[in-house]
Design a protein around this motif. Structure first.
Motif, PDB file in Angstrom:
ATOM      1  N   HIS A  64     -17.310  58.689 -51.674  1.00  0.00           N
ATOM      2  CA  HIS A  64     -17.797  58.388 -52.793  1.00  0.00           C
ATOM      3  C   HIS A  64     -16.932  57.688 -53.818  1.00  0.00           C
ATOM      4  O   HIS A  64     -15.728  57.869 -53.794  1.00  0.00           O
ATOM      5  N   THR A  69     -19.917  51.922 -50.821  1.00  0.00           N
ATOM      6  CA  THR A  69     -20.837  53.249 -50.569  1.00  0.00           C
ATOM      7  C   THR A  69     -22.372  53.023 -51.254  1.00  0.00           C
ATOM      8  O   THR A  69     -23.217  53.441 -50.752  1.00  0.00           O
ATOM      9  N   CYS A  75     -26.092  55.150 -51.764  1.00  0.00           N
ATOM     10  CA  CYS A  75     -25.884  56.224 -52.555  1.00  0.00           C
ATOM     11  C   CYS A  75     -26.000  56.090 -54.144  1.00  0.00           C
ATOM     12  O   CYS A  75     -25.540  55.248 -54.472  1.00  0.00           O
ATOM     13  N   CYS A  77     -25.224  58.622 -56.315  1.00  0.00           N
ATOM     14  CA  CYS A  77     -24.491  59.773 -56.914  1.00  0.00           C
ATOM     15  C   CYS A  77     -23.682  59.032 -58.188  1.00  0.00           C
ATOM     16  O   CYS A  77     -23.583  57.851 -58.140  1.00  0.00           O
ATOM     17  N   CYS A  80     -20.456  56.731 -57.480  1.00  0.00           N
ATOM     18  CA  CYS A  80     -20.745  55.550 -56.737  1.00  0.00           C
ATOM     19  C   CYS A  80     -21.780  54.604 -58.010  1.00  0.00           C
ATOM     20  O   CYS A  80     -21.424  53.319 -57.920  1.00  0.00           O
TER      21      CYS A  80
HETATM   22 ZN   LIG Z   1     -21.872  58.566 -53.808  1.00  0.00          ZN
END
Ligand SMILES: [Zn+2]
Ligand SMILES: [Zn+2]
Length: 105
Positions: A64, A69, A75, A77, A80
């Motif tokens: 991450h 990514t 992703c 998150c 990221c």
């Molecule tokens: Zn991530």
């Protein structure tokens, strides 16, 4: 192709010499850039990103906090998302700089 399929040769240890013909991403990875191989590689990339986006653990394996990514694994998150925002900002800054240099002269 003659439609003749012989018995599969036994795999020897190590990397066997493979020749998959054109229109195969593996031939692309070996360096061929003909239209068929490029198309195969392009489709493989699309399928692979679709697969990765279905599998959150794939993003974990990729790591991450990276824009790749965010893009490849979808992703979202925080690390990221932040990395991708920074990447987008850097891209815009580069484009602005290029436009300032080449554009209004
Ligand atoms: Zn991530
Ligand atoms: Zn080829």
């Amino acid at each position: 192709m003659l439609g003749i399929v012989g018995p599969r040769p036994k795999r020897r240890p190590g990397r066997p010499p493979v020749d998959h013909g054109h229109g195969d991403y593996r031939t692309y990875l070996k360096g061929c850039r003909c239209d068929d191989c490029r198309e195969a590689q392009r489709l493989r990339g699309i399928a692979q990103r679709a697969r990765w986006s279905q599998d959150p653990s794939a993003a974990d394996r990729a790591g991450h906090g990276k824009p790749s990514t965010y893009k490849n694994y979808k992703c979202r998150c925080q690390p990221c998302s932040k990395a991708n925002s920074a990447d987008v900002a850097a891209f815009r800054a580069r484009r602005r700089a290029a436009a300032a240099l080449g554009g209004a002269a």
